[in-house]
Design an enzyme around this catalytic site. Sequence first.
Site, PDB file in Angstrom:
ATOM      1  N   ALA A 121      25.628 -20.596 128.312  1.00 10.90           N
ATOM      2  CA  ALA A 121      24.406 -21.297 127.928  1.00 10.90           C
ATOM      3  C   ALA A 121      24.130 -21.213 126.432  1.00 10.90           C
ATOM      4  O   ALA A 121      23.572 -22.145 125.857  1.00 10.90           O
ATOM      5  CB  ALA A 121      23.219 -20.742 128.713  1.00 10.90           C
ATOM      6  N   THR A 122      24.502 -20.116 125.798  1.00 12.74           N
ATOM      7  CA  THR A 122      24.256 -20.001 124.354  1.00 12.74           C
ATOM      8  C   THR A 122      24.994 -21.095 123.596  1.00 12.74           C
ATOM      9  O   THR A 122      24.420 -21.744 122.707  1.00 12.74           O
ATOM     10  CB  THR A 122      24.675 -18.606 123.843  1.00 12.74           C
ATOM     11  N   SER A 169      24.247 -21.379 132.784  1.00 13.18           N
ATOM     12  CA  SER A 169      25.309 -20.383 132.651  1.00 13.18           C
ATOM     13  C   SER A 169      25.744 -19.938 134.039  1.00 13.18           C
ATOM     14  O   SER A 169      24.909 -19.598 134.876  1.00 13.18           O
ATOM     15  CB  SER A 169      24.793 -19.179 131.852  1.00 13.18           C
ATOM     16  N   CYS A 206      19.449  -9.116 126.852  1.00 16.67           N
ATOM     17  CA  CYS A 206      20.016  -9.521 125.571  1.00 16.67           C
ATOM     18  C   CYS A 206      19.397  -8.760 124.406  1.00 16.67           C
ATOM     19  O   CYS A 206      19.954  -8.715 123.321  1.00 16.67           O
ATOM     20  CB  CYS A 206      19.831 -11.024 125.362  1.00 16.67           C
TER      21      CYS A 206
END
Length: 358
Positions: A72-73, A184, A304
């Site tokens: 996803a990043t 993700s 994170c």
Amino acid sequence: MIYLDYQATTPLAPEARDAMLRWLDGPGGTGFGNPHSPHRMGRQAKAAIELAREQVAALFPAGGKVVFTSGATEAINLAIRGSGKGGTVSVSAIEHAAVLDTAQDAGKRHVLNVAADGQCNTKQDLPADTRLVCVMQVNNEIGTIQPTLEWHRKAKENNALYLCDAVQAYGKIEVTGADMIAISAHKFHGPKGVGALWVREGLDLDEVQTGGGQEFGIRSGTLSPALIAGMGAAAAEAKDRLEQDRDHVETLWKRARELFEGWELNGSAEARWHGNLNIRRDGLDVNRLMSDCREVMFSAGSACASGSGRTSHVLEAIGLSKAQAKSSIRLGFGRYTTMDEIEQAAKAINSAAREQEL
């Protein structure tokens, strides 16, 4: 060990593991071909990827294409950087760092406030030069569900595009409409290292990662048949089990709320994915609690940001003091969590918390 950190990552589904194995074949096997090669092994690998693309697309709105990424990043970076330059990127105050930091680095960033219940309402103005609005569907730290339909509408009214981070929503609830949607695989029982950006038909993105022109000419790099096949199988399984998983989570949520009755809930109880229980207890030393409950895997905030020493920006955004934020924990559960695990975890956590109060 009891695993209650589903927002950080989810256990790999057996169906996903089985789908991956063929494409991990070594010498003597036929599954290690490059999906971009024209020979038979390459075509077989490409066919596996296209099947997975259909499986992943089945949980997205109609009228778009799935672009595979490393997660996803990368999908968020492609969406924010590839959708234009200049102008302002408006983001909710509780977005993931992948959105907040990328919007800041890409140019001008405008932060939209959120209410105490953890929702970002549309009764606030966008800067006149806003080109992109980013409001996630389900928050990763407190699980609150955002009014994404209204934000999509507001973005259109302001001639802006709308990007939705649906990482915590995909495979759990119906994914919202948007111009771009990031997901993700490892958040819905797929493998780590693979994700996707859904792009609405008719929307052209500029290439961010240049090279061989794979993935519609906007995301270069050799694709992994194994990771993508695993993602596709996980998506198909999530689609088949959507109601079953939701009912199971609801049962666990109701019991967990009873077991943690003396704790304060962070964020709305109603507008929320009920697989996320973010709670606090005044004066709690969370680091000591985690040390005392080593057999229970839970989080003091977003995985994170763990170890950074920073207070959760999400909890601060909903009005909690630094002390309240630092006395909060997040319990995440889902498909493979049992009632016995919830009860055992609650017993251990409550006992350790009471010990601190003595």
